[in-house]
Design a protein around this motif. Structure first.
Motif, PDB file in Angstrom:
ATOM      1  N   HIS A 201       0.827  -1.211   0.000  1.00 36.72           N
ATOM      2  CA  HIS A 201       0.000   0.000   0.000  1.00 36.72           C
ATOM      3  C   HIS A 201       0.863   1.263   0.000  1.00 36.72           C
ATOM      4  O   HIS A 201       0.574   2.238  -0.704  1.00 36.72           O
ATOM      5  CB  HIS A 201      -0.915   0.013   1.232  1.00 36.72           C
ATOM      6  CG  HIS A 201      -1.846  -1.151   1.315  1.00 36.72           C
ATOM      7  ND1 HIS A 201      -2.802  -1.406   0.360  1.00 36.72           N
ATOM      8  CD2 HIS A 201      -1.975  -2.137   2.246  1.00 36.72           C
ATOM      9  CE1 HIS A 201      -3.478  -2.493   0.691  1.00 36.72           C
ATOM     10  NE2 HIS A 201      -2.998  -2.954   1.832  1.00 36.72           N
ATOM     11  N   TYR A 202       1.926   1.243   0.798  1.00 34.10           N
ATOM     12  CA  TYR A 202       2.791   2.416   0.897  1.00 34.10           C
ATOM     13  C   TYR A 202       3.664   2.581  -0.347  1.00 34.10           C
ATOM     14  O   TYR A 202       3.863   3.701  -0.834  1.00 34.10           O
ATOM     15  CB  TYR A 202       3.663   2.311   2.155  1.00 34.10           C
ATOM     16  CG  TYR A 202       2.867   2.476   3.421  1.00 34.10           C
ATOM     17  CD1 TYR A 202       2.669   3.730   3.985  1.00 34.10           C
ATOM     18  CD2 TYR A 202       2.282   1.384   4.045  1.00 34.10           C
ATOM     19  CE1 TYR A 202       1.918   3.887   5.149  1.00 34.10           C
ATOM     20  CE2 TYR A 202       1.522   1.528   5.204  1.00 34.10           C
ATOM     21  CZ  TYR A 202       1.341   2.784   5.742  1.00 34.10           C
ATOM     22  OH  TYR A 202       0.583   2.934   6.870  1.00 34.10           O
ATOM     23  N   ARG A 204       3.082   1.674  -3.477  1.00 35.04           N
ATOM     24  CA  ARG A 204       2.328   2.190  -4.625  1.00 35.04           C
ATOM     25  C   ARG A 204       2.100   3.686  -4.498  1.00 35.04           C
ATOM     26  O   ARG A 204       2.219   4.439  -5.487  1.00 35.04           O
ATOM     27  CB  ARG A 204       0.993   1.450  -4.744  1.00 35.04           C
ATOM     28  CG  ARG A 204       1.132   0.003  -5.195  1.00 35.04           C
ATOM     29  CD  ARG A 204      -0.197  -0.565  -5.612  1.00 35.04           C
ATOM     30  NE  ARG A 204      -1.115  -0.716  -4.497  1.00 35.04           N
ATOM     31  CZ  ARG A 204      -1.309  -1.854  -3.832  1.00 35.04           C
ATOM     32  NH1 ARG A 204      -0.627  -2.947  -4.159  1.00 35.04           N
ATOM     33  NH2 ARG A 204      -2.194  -1.923  -2.845  1.00 35.04           N
ATOM     34  N   ARG A 205       1.787   4.126  -3.318  1.00 37.69           N
ATOM     35  CA  ARG A 205       1.543   5.560  -3.111  1.00 37.69           C
ATOM     36  C   ARG A 205       2.832   6.359  -3.241  1.00 37.69           C
ATOM     37  O   ARG A 205       2.830   7.468  -3.779  1.00 37.69           O
ATOM     38  CB  ARG A 205       0.887   5.779  -1.743  1.00 37.69           C
ATOM     39  CG  ARG A 205      -0.584   5.341  -1.691  1.00 37.69           C
ATOM     40  CD  ARG A 205      -1.063   5.251  -0.244  1.00 37.69           C
ATOM     41  NE  ARG A 205      -2.506   5.064  -0.141  1.00 37.69           N
ATOM     42  CZ  ARG A 205      -3.131   3.886  -0.288  1.00 37.69           C
ATOM     43  NH1 ARG A 205      -2.417   2.797  -0.577  1.00 37.69           N
ATOM     44  NH2 ARG A 205      -4.453   3.804  -0.155  1.00 37.69           N
ATOM     45  N   THR A 208       3.627   6.716  -6.913  1.00 40.60           N
ATOM     46  CA  THR A 208       2.736   7.708  -7.521  1.00 40.60           C
ATOM     47  C   THR A 208       3.191   9.125  -7.194  1.00 40.60           C
ATOM     48  O   THR A 208       3.028  10.052  -8.001  1.00 40.60           O
ATOM     49  CB  THR A 208       1.295   7.479  -7.033  1.00 40.60           C
ATOM     50  OG1 THR A 208       0.880   6.159  -7.404  1.00 40.60           O
ATOM     51  CG2 THR A 208       0.336   8.494  -7.634  1.00 40.60           C
ATOM     52  N   ASP A 444      -3.325   6.900   3.237  1.00 38.76           N
ATOM     53  CA  ASP A 444      -3.180   8.131   2.446  1.00 38.76           C
ATOM     54  C   ASP A 444      -2.550   9.235   3.286  1.00 38.76           C
ATOM     55  O   ASP A 444      -1.598   9.905   2.854  1.00 38.76           O
ATOM     56  CB  ASP A 444      -4.547   8.591   1.931  1.00 38.76           C
ATOM     57  CG  ASP A 444      -5.045   7.793   0.745  1.00 38.76           C
ATOM     58  OD1 ASP A 444      -4.243   7.086   0.115  1.00 38.76           O
ATOM     59  OD2 ASP A 444      -6.252   7.888   0.452  1.00 38.76           O
ATOM     60  N   THR A 447       1.091   8.332   4.322  1.00 34.94           N
ATOM     61  CA  THR A 447       2.018   8.450   3.195  1.00 34.94           C
ATOM     62  C   THR A 447       2.270   9.913   2.844  1.00 34.94           C
ATOM     63  O   THR A 447       3.395  10.287   2.477  1.00 34.94           O
ATOM     64  CB  THR A 447       1.483   7.693   1.971  1.00 34.94           C
ATOM     65  OG1 THR A 447       1.191   6.351   2.326  1.00 34.94           O
ATOM     66  CG2 THR A 447       2.499   7.696   0.836  1.00 34.94           C
TER      67      THR A 447
END
Length: 455
Positions: A201-202, A204-205, A208, A444, A447
């Motif tokens: 999860h972290y 990928r963020r 991005t 979210d 991050t």
């Protein structure tokens, strides 16, 4: 494991391919475990129903198809896992035209009940012939929307530590030029975890947001090598992290002067210990940190009983771990218990509260088959002896701590921050501690704090 037959494993892959050709979608779904890593270049963790929902419209729109799987090799792993490498060829026919695709499948299967189930399917494209426009024609015919391009791309990497292979995924911004030199972070997670869980999860963020973000399966876990399986060894994990930094520092897309470490839960202690002795690490971020020393370990495990061992608490667990190590050294048998359980008091993380442990116990959250929910009993001595707070005074890197006010181990967080020579920036929230594991909104926000800190 010795009673398993290779043909029972390969037949699952072959029959899955045949079921696609015959459009027997219930059989296709039945070949897979509850959660599957489907990897056509960007690995995704999906359910069998999601796989069928993607495949059925497109594949049913061809006039006919034929998948051939052969040349399979099988490797069994303790205690209920198998890996298959096989060649494949897929012939697609539409309106008198044909498109042929060939390459290799890399598959992982787990024994579920009395049946092998696919938990990982990676397609490695090698060659094609015929009319490649058939895929787009079929998409239009089936009325399937054009695929959405992810905001990141993934490069699969392998490296060796102590002669054992470590598998990692480097997440890169999709928009970054191929020759870009990016700030980078290795993201490391909780005990016994695999790269498909929290850290994904972290990463990928972060990708991005413009970072090169590396996740790995530590040795003894996931796709990486190492026996016994499911061993929690802080010393070996520190070796893996240092090797991961080596990899990042030499990668053509990484700025070696902008490497950071991000640790979640127990990963926080591991990255802190690494950063304390590695000047290549320029910044540090600890998210929902689990940071124990000897006194906190005694408090956390003070009531734990171990059948067959005298006493309770840390002393009993250490004795159980030493005896498990002796058995492993004698005959290669590793004693395993659950990592997390609400009913088994032998578990590494035991609490008579299933709702509290839902992240670990729900297959739709962190309880995925690629993880397995196992902890090698011989891990106890080294895990309990690891002092995650001891590295704090030696840290010189700017450090961020993001945690729930009532975190998993708030006293450890406070002791760690107080021991640092340079005070960390501490961000406390009212989230639940496991919201940092898979809560989209919480991750979210966390991050965003990490990105701002690492910028």
């Amino acid at each position: 494991m010795s009673t398993y037959r290779a043909e029972d494993v390969t037949s699952v892959v072959e029959e899955m391919a045949q079921a696609i050709d015959e459009r027997l979608w219930d059989r296709v779904a039945g070949a897979f475990a509850s959660r599957v890593v489907l990897d056509y270049g960007v690995p995704e963790l999906v359910t069998p129903d999601e796989i069928v929902a993607r495949w059925r419209p497109m594949m049913s729109a061809f006039d006919r198809m034929r998948h051939t799987v052969d040349g399979s090799t099988v490797r069994f792993e303790p205690v209920d896992r198998a890996r298959v490498d096989a060649r494949f060829r897929a012939d697609h026919h539409l309106d008198g035209a044909m498109w042929q695709l060939s390459g290799n499948y890399e598959c992982e299967l787990v024994m579920h009940g009395a049946q092998w189930k696919l938990t990982r399917l990676r397609m490695i494209y090698q060659d094609s012939s015929g009319d490649p426009t058939l895929l787009e024609k079929v998409r239009i015919k089936a009325g399937v929307p054009a695929p959405v391009t992810p905001s990141y791309r993934i490069e699969r990497l392998t490296f060796s530590v102590g002669g054992e292979r470590v598998v990692g995924l480097l997440h890169l911004p999709a928009s970054a030029p191929l020759d870009a030199r990016l700030p980078a972070a290795a993201v490391l997670g909780p005990i016994t975890s695999v790269k498909e869980q929290v850290v994904a999860h972290y990463a990928r963020r972060l990708a991005t947001a413009g970072f090169a973000a590396l996740t790995i399966d530590f040795r003894h876990h996931g796709e990486s090598e190492g026996l016994p399986r499911h061993l929690e060894s802080p010393s070996r994990k520190l070796e893996d992290i240092r090797a991961a930094i080596d990899l990042l520092a030499s990668h053509h897309n990484v700025d070696p002067d902008r490497i950071a470490l991000v640790g979640v839960c127990a990963g926080a202690g591991y990255v802190a210990a690494t950063a304390a002795s590695d000047a290549r690490v320029k910044k540090l971020a600890l998210v929902a940190p689990w940071l124990h020393d000897a006194s906190l370990a005694r408090d956390v495990y003070r009531d734990r009983e171990v059948p067959g061992c005298p006493g309770i608490g840390v002393a009993a667990l250490i004795e159980a771990g030493r005896e498990a190590r002796q058995r492993f050294d004698a005959d290669g048998t590793a004693e395993l218990v659950p990592t997390a359980s609400a009913v088994d008091r032998h578990a590494a993380v035991y609490r008579d509260d299933r709702a509290f442990l839902d992240y670990y116990l729900s297959e739709q959250r962190g309880g995925i088959p690629q993880w397995g929910n196992r902890f090698a009993v011989m891990s106890w001595p080294e895990w309990l002896d690891f002092d995650a707070i001891a590295s704090a005074p030696a840290l010189r890197q700017p450090t961020l701590i993001v945690d729930a006010e009532a975190g998993l181990l708030p006293e450890g967080r406070r002791r760690f921050a107080a021991a640092m020579q340079q005070a960390p920036r501490v961000v406390l929230t009212d989230d639940g501690p496991f919201d940092f594991f898979d809560g989209a909104t919480t991750i979210d926000r966390a991050t965003a704090e990490v990105v701002a800190h690492l910028a």
